[in-house]
Design a protein around this motif. Sequence first.
Motif, PDB file in Angstrom:
ATOM      1  N   GLN A 101       3.016   0.573  -0.146  1.00  0.00           N
ATOM      2  CA  GLN A 101       3.935  -0.357   0.509  1.00  0.00           C
ATOM      3  C   GLN A 101       4.055  -0.028   1.985  1.00  0.00           C
ATOM      4  OE1 GLN A 101       5.115  -2.993  -0.983  1.00  0.00           O
ATOM      5  NE2 GLN A 101       4.643  -2.425  -3.105  1.00  0.00           N
ATOM      6  N   ASP A 102       4.255  -1.068   2.789  1.00  0.00           N
ATOM      7  CA  ASP A 102       4.633  -0.891   4.189  1.00  0.00           C
ATOM      8  C   ASP A 102       5.817  -1.811   4.445  1.00  0.00           C
ATOM      9  OD1 ASP A 102       3.380  -3.387   4.345  1.00  0.00           O
ATOM     10  OD2 ASP A 102       1.596  -2.607   5.340  1.00  0.00           O
ATOM     11  N   GLN A 103       5.923  -2.377   5.640  1.00  0.00           N
ATOM     12  CA  GLN A 103       7.063  -3.238   5.947  1.00  0.00           C
ATOM     13  C   GLN A 103       6.838  -4.691   5.512  1.00  0.00           C
ATOM     14  OE1 GLN A 103      10.083  -1.896   7.229  1.00  0.00           O
ATOM     15  NE2 GLN A 103       8.936  -0.092   6.564  1.00  0.00           N
ATOM     16  N   GLY A 104       5.757  -4.934   4.785  1.00  0.00           N
ATOM     17  CA  GLY A 104       5.561  -6.248   4.175  1.00  0.00           C
ATOM     18  C   GLY A 104       4.762  -7.210   5.033  1.00  0.00           C
ATOM     19  N   ARG A 105       4.597  -8.423   4.504  1.00  0.00           N
ATOM     20  CA  ARG A 105       3.811  -9.459   5.189  1.00  0.00           C
ATOM     21  C   ARG A 105       4.665 -10.711   5.385  1.00  0.00           C
ATOM     22  NH1 ARG A 105       1.212  -8.223   0.344  1.00  0.00           N
ATOM     23  NH2 ARG A 105      -0.503  -7.205   1.430  1.00  0.00           N
ATOM     24  N   LEU A 115      11.446   3.902   4.065  1.00  0.00           N
ATOM     25  CA  LEU A 115      10.036   4.149   4.382  1.00  0.00           C
ATOM     26  C   LEU A 115       9.854   4.375   5.879  1.00  0.00           C
ATOM     27  CD1 LEU A 115       7.104   4.386   3.618  1.00  0.00           C
ATOM     28  CD2 LEU A 115       6.935   1.888   3.651  1.00  0.00           C
ATOM     29  N   ARG A 116      10.586   3.658   6.718  1.00  0.00           N
ATOM     30  CA  ARG A 116      10.488   3.900   8.166  1.00  0.00           C
ATOM     31  C   ARG A 116      10.887   5.330   8.503  1.00  0.00           C
ATOM     32  NH1 ARG A 116      12.731  -1.439   8.533  1.00  0.00           N
ATOM     33  NH2 ARG A 116      14.800  -0.582   8.977  1.00  0.00           N
ATOM     34  N   LEU A 117      11.960   5.818   7.882  1.00  0.00           N
ATOM     35  CA  LEU A 117      12.410   7.186   8.131  1.00  0.00           C
ATOM     36  C   LEU A 117      11.354   8.189   7.672  1.00  0.00           C
ATOM     37  CD1 LEU A 117      14.412   9.385   8.889  1.00  0.00           C
ATOM     38  CD2 LEU A 117      15.565   9.006   6.688  1.00  0.00           C
ATOM     39  N   ALA A 118      10.803   7.994   6.489  1.00  0.00           N
ATOM     40  CA  ALA A 118       9.766   8.904   6.005  1.00  0.00           C
ATOM     41  C   ALA A 118       8.587   8.935   6.963  1.00  0.00           C
ATOM     42  CB  ALA A 118       9.318   8.478   4.600  1.00  0.00           C
ATOM     43  N   ASN A 119       8.200   7.776   7.484  1.00  0.00           N
ATOM     44  CA  ASN A 119       7.094   7.736   8.452  1.00  0.00           C
ATOM     45  C   ASN A 119       7.432   8.495   9.730  1.00  0.00           C
ATOM     46  OD1 ASN A 119       4.826   6.338   7.351  1.00  0.00           O
ATOM     47  ND2 ASN A 119       5.976   4.423   7.434  1.00  0.00           N
ATOM     48  N   ARG A 120       8.636   8.334  10.229  1.00  0.00           N
ATOM     49  CA  ARG A 120       9.018   9.064  11.450  1.00  0.00           C
ATOM     50  C   ARG A 120       8.962  10.568  11.223  1.00  0.00           C
ATOM     51  NH1 ARG A 120      13.199   5.150  11.671  1.00  0.00           N
ATOM     52  NH2 ARG A 120      14.801   6.708  11.186  1.00  0.00           N
ATOM     53  N   LEU A 121       9.342  11.009  10.023  1.00  0.00           N
ATOM     54  CA  LEU A 121       9.370  12.442   9.737  1.00  0.00           C
ATOM     55  C   LEU A 121       7.984  13.072   9.773  1.00  0.00           C
ATOM     56  CD1 LEU A 121      12.014  12.602   6.858  1.00  0.00           C
ATOM     57  CD2 LEU A 121      12.302  13.385   9.211  1.00  0.00           C
ATOM     58  N   VAL A 122       6.934  12.287   9.491  1.00  0.00           N
ATOM     59  CA  VAL A 122       5.576  12.858   9.486  1.00  0.00           C
ATOM     60  C   VAL A 122       4.777  12.458  10.720  1.00  0.00           C
ATOM     61  CG1 VAL A 122       5.526  12.976   6.974  1.00  0.00           C
ATOM     62  CG2 VAL A 122       4.573  10.960   8.120  1.00  0.00           C
ATOM     63  N   GLY A 123       5.423  11.806  11.702  1.00  0.00           N
ATOM     64  CA  GLY A 123       4.742  11.451  12.943  1.00  0.00           C
ATOM     65  C   GLY A 123       3.965  10.153  12.888  1.00  0.00           C
ATOM     66  N   ASN A 124       4.217   9.318  11.881  1.00  0.00           N
ATOM     67  CA  ASN A 124       3.537   8.018  11.777  1.00  0.00           C
ATOM     68  C   ASN A 124       4.292   6.931  12.521  1.00  0.00           C
ATOM     69  OD1 ASN A 124       1.641   9.061  10.029  1.00  0.00           O
ATOM     70  ND2 ASN A 124       2.561   8.207   8.178  1.00  0.00           N
ATOM     71  N   PRO A 125       3.615   5.854  12.909  1.00  0.00           N
ATOM     72  CA  PRO A 125       4.327   4.637  13.305  1.00  0.00           C
ATOM     73  C   PRO A 125       5.162   4.148  12.126  1.00  0.00           C
ATOM     74  CG  PRO A 125       1.989   4.472  13.832  1.00  0.00           C
ATOM     75  CD  PRO A 125       2.143   5.690  12.977  1.00  0.00           C
ATOM     76  N   GLU A 126       6.285   3.508  12.418  1.00  0.00           N
ATOM     77  CA  GLU A 126       7.198   3.078  11.353  1.00  0.00           C
ATOM     78  C   GLU A 126       6.545   2.089  10.396  1.00  0.00           C
ATOM     79  OE1 GLU A 126      10.797   1.629  13.064  1.00  0.00           O
ATOM     80  OE2 GLU A 126      11.629   3.651  13.287  1.00  0.00           O
ATOM     81  N   GLN A 127       5.549   1.332  10.870  1.00  0.00           N
ATOM     82  CA  GLN A 127       4.937   0.307  10.027  1.00  0.00           C
ATOM     83  C   GLN A 127       3.809   0.856   9.157  1.00  0.00           C
ATOM     84  OE1 GLN A 127       4.831   0.442  13.319  1.00  0.00           O
ATOM     85  NE2 GLN A 127       2.824  -0.110  14.138  1.00  0.00           N
ATOM     86  N   ALA A 128       3.543   2.163   9.205  1.00  0.00           N
ATOM     87  CA  ALA A 128       2.460   2.742   8.407  1.00  0.00           C
ATOM     88  C   ALA A 128       2.741   2.580   6.917  1.00  0.00           C
ATOM     89  CB  ALA A 128       2.286   4.221   8.746  1.00  0.00           C
ATOM     90  N   ALA A 129       1.674   2.500   6.139  1.00  0.00           N
ATOM     91  CA  ALA A 129       1.802   2.353   4.696  1.00  0.00           C
ATOM     92  C   ALA A 129       2.038   3.706   4.036  1.00  0.00           C
ATOM     93  CB  ALA A 129       0.554   1.695   4.111  1.00  0.00           C
ATOM     94  N   ALA A 133      -5.336   1.825   3.116  1.00  0.00           N
ATOM     95  CA  ALA A 133      -5.894   0.778   2.259  1.00  0.00           C
ATOM     96  C   ALA A 133      -6.212  -0.450   3.106  1.00  0.00           C
ATOM     97  CB  ALA A 133      -4.902   0.420   1.154  1.00  0.00           C
ATOM     98  N   PRO A 134      -7.159  -1.291   2.686  1.00  0.00           N
ATOM     99  CA  PRO A 134      -7.493  -2.476   3.474  1.00  0.00           C
ATOM    100  C   PRO A 134      -6.299  -3.432   3.568  1.00  0.00           C
ATOM    101  CG  PRO A 134      -9.193  -2.031   1.832  1.00  0.00           C
ATOM    102  CD  PRO A 134      -8.040  -1.140   1.513  1.00  0.00           C
ATOM    103  N   PRO A 135      -5.946  -3.880   4.760  1.00  0.00           N
ATOM    104  CA  PRO A 135      -4.826  -4.822   4.889  1.00  0.00           C
ATOM    105  C   PRO A 135      -5.201  -6.219   4.385  1.00  0.00           C
ATOM    106  CG  PRO A 135      -5.797  -4.394   7.033  1.00  0.00           C
ATOM    107  CD  PRO A 135      -6.486  -3.479   6.072  1.00  0.00           C
ATOM    108  N   SER A 141      -0.900  -6.778   6.040  1.00  0.00           N
ATOM    109  CA  SER A 141      -0.084  -5.770   5.368  1.00  0.00           C
ATOM    110  C   SER A 141      -0.904  -5.068   4.291  1.00  0.00           C
ATOM    111  CB  SER A 141       1.148  -6.417   4.725  1.00  0.00           C
ATOM    112  OG  SER A 141       1.822  -5.511   3.871  1.00  0.00           O
ATOM    113  N   ARG A 142      -0.584  -3.788   4.073  1.00  0.00           N
ATOM    114  CA  ARG A 142      -1.213  -3.019   3.004  1.00  0.00           C
ATOM    115  C   ARG A 142      -0.343  -2.981   1.749  1.00  0.00           C
ATOM    116  NH1 ARG A 142      -2.858  -0.551   7.869  1.00  0.00           N
ATOM    117  NH2 ARG A 142      -5.123  -0.120   7.901  1.00  0.00           N
ATOM    118  N   SER A 143       0.709  -3.768   1.704  1.00  0.00           N
ATOM    119  CA  SER A 143       1.631  -3.729   0.570  1.00  0.00           C
ATOM    120  C   SER A 143       1.018  -4.296  -0.699  1.00  0.00           C
ATOM    121  CB  SER A 143       2.903  -4.526   0.897  1.00  0.00           C
ATOM    122  OG  SER A 143       3.694  -3.846   1.834  1.00  0.00           O
ATOM    123  N   THR A 144       1.360  -3.656  -1.817  1.00  0.00           N
ATOM    124  CA  THR A 144       1.042  -4.178  -3.141  1.00  0.00           C
ATOM    125  C   THR A 144       2.071  -5.227  -3.510  1.00  0.00           C
ATOM    126  OG1 THR A 144       0.127  -2.053  -3.849  1.00  0.00           O
ATOM    127  CG2 THR A 144       0.819  -3.571  -5.585  1.00  0.00           C
TER     128      THR A 144
END
Length: 287
Positions: A19-23, A42-56, A126-128, A132-135
Motif C-alpha cells: 500500500q501507498d497513499q493510493g490512486r 504509513l507516512r510516519l513509518a516512511n519518514r522514520l526510515v528516510g523514505n518519501p511519504e508517498q513510498a509504498a 512493485a510496478p505502479p 500507485s503501487r497499492s493493492t
Amino acid sequence: MTGHTEIEVLRAGALTTVQDQGRPGWAHLGVPRSGALDPAALRLANRLVGNPEQAAGLEITLNGCALRPTRATTVAIIGAEVPVRVGERPGDTGRPLSVPAGAVLRIGPARRGVRSWLAVAGGIDAPPVLGSRSTDTLSGLGPQPLRDGGRLPLGRPLGEPAPVDLTIGTTPPPELHLTVRLGPRDDWFTPTAVDLLLGTSYTVSPVSNRVGARLAGAPLPRAVAGELPSEGIVLGAVQVPADGQPLIFLADHPTTGGYPVIGVVTDVTALAQARPGTTVRFHGPQR
C-alpha cells in the motif's frame, strides 16, 4: 529483478498487502482510491526510515507476518500493538529498526488493534498501476496480496532514518464515535431510521474488510421501497442494503452502488483498527 534487492516472504499472514497513499482521481473510470487504511500511519513509518511519504510499504492484518531481506536495511512499524523480533532479539514499534541481511523480521499477532504499516528503506518497488503501487482487493489492481514464498523488490534508499528515540502509539478505544453528515439519500429513510442511526450503538461485524466495515444493530427502516439506480460512492459513505444494517465504505470501496446512502462519515481512519465487536456510535457534525 536486475538491480534490486528483495524481501523474501516467509509467512504472509492473514492479509498483507502493498500500500501507498493510493490512486485518487480515477473514480470516473471506476477505479477507487485504495491505499493504506491509515494513510498518516504509513507516512510516519516512511519518514522514520528516510523514505518519501508517498513510498509504498506493507499493510499487515491481525496475525502478522515473517519477512527476510536480502540486504541490510532499516524498517519501521506503526499501528496495532504487535510483538516484533529481528532475528533473535526483540524490536520496538514506532522507531527505526536495523535488520541485517538475511535476518528474519517477525511481526506477531496484534494484541490490540487490527493493522500495522511497515516501511522499508527504499520502499517496496512493485510496478505502479495508474500512479500507485497499492493493492486494490476489490478490483484486483496493483500487486497481489503477499503469499508464502513470494518476493518483493526494494527500491534504493534515498535518505537517512529519522533521528528519533520513540513515537507515541495510540490504543484503539473500545468505542468509536464517528461524525456523519446525512445525505444524499437520507430522504429514502423514515425519521425513525435517522433517530436510530444517531441514537443507538452498532457493532463491527466479523465480515468487515478493506472494502467496508459492516455493522450490526438496529435495522434502518426505509421510507421509499423502490429501486435506486446505481450512483457514485465516496470514501466513508454509509450504505444501507436490504437488511437495513449500515455498511461504511473504506479504501477499496466500489465507485458506484445501488443501495441508498443515508450519510457519509467524515473520517474513517479509526475503523482501520476496529476489531469485530467494537462499538460504533454515530454523531451529527458540530454546529
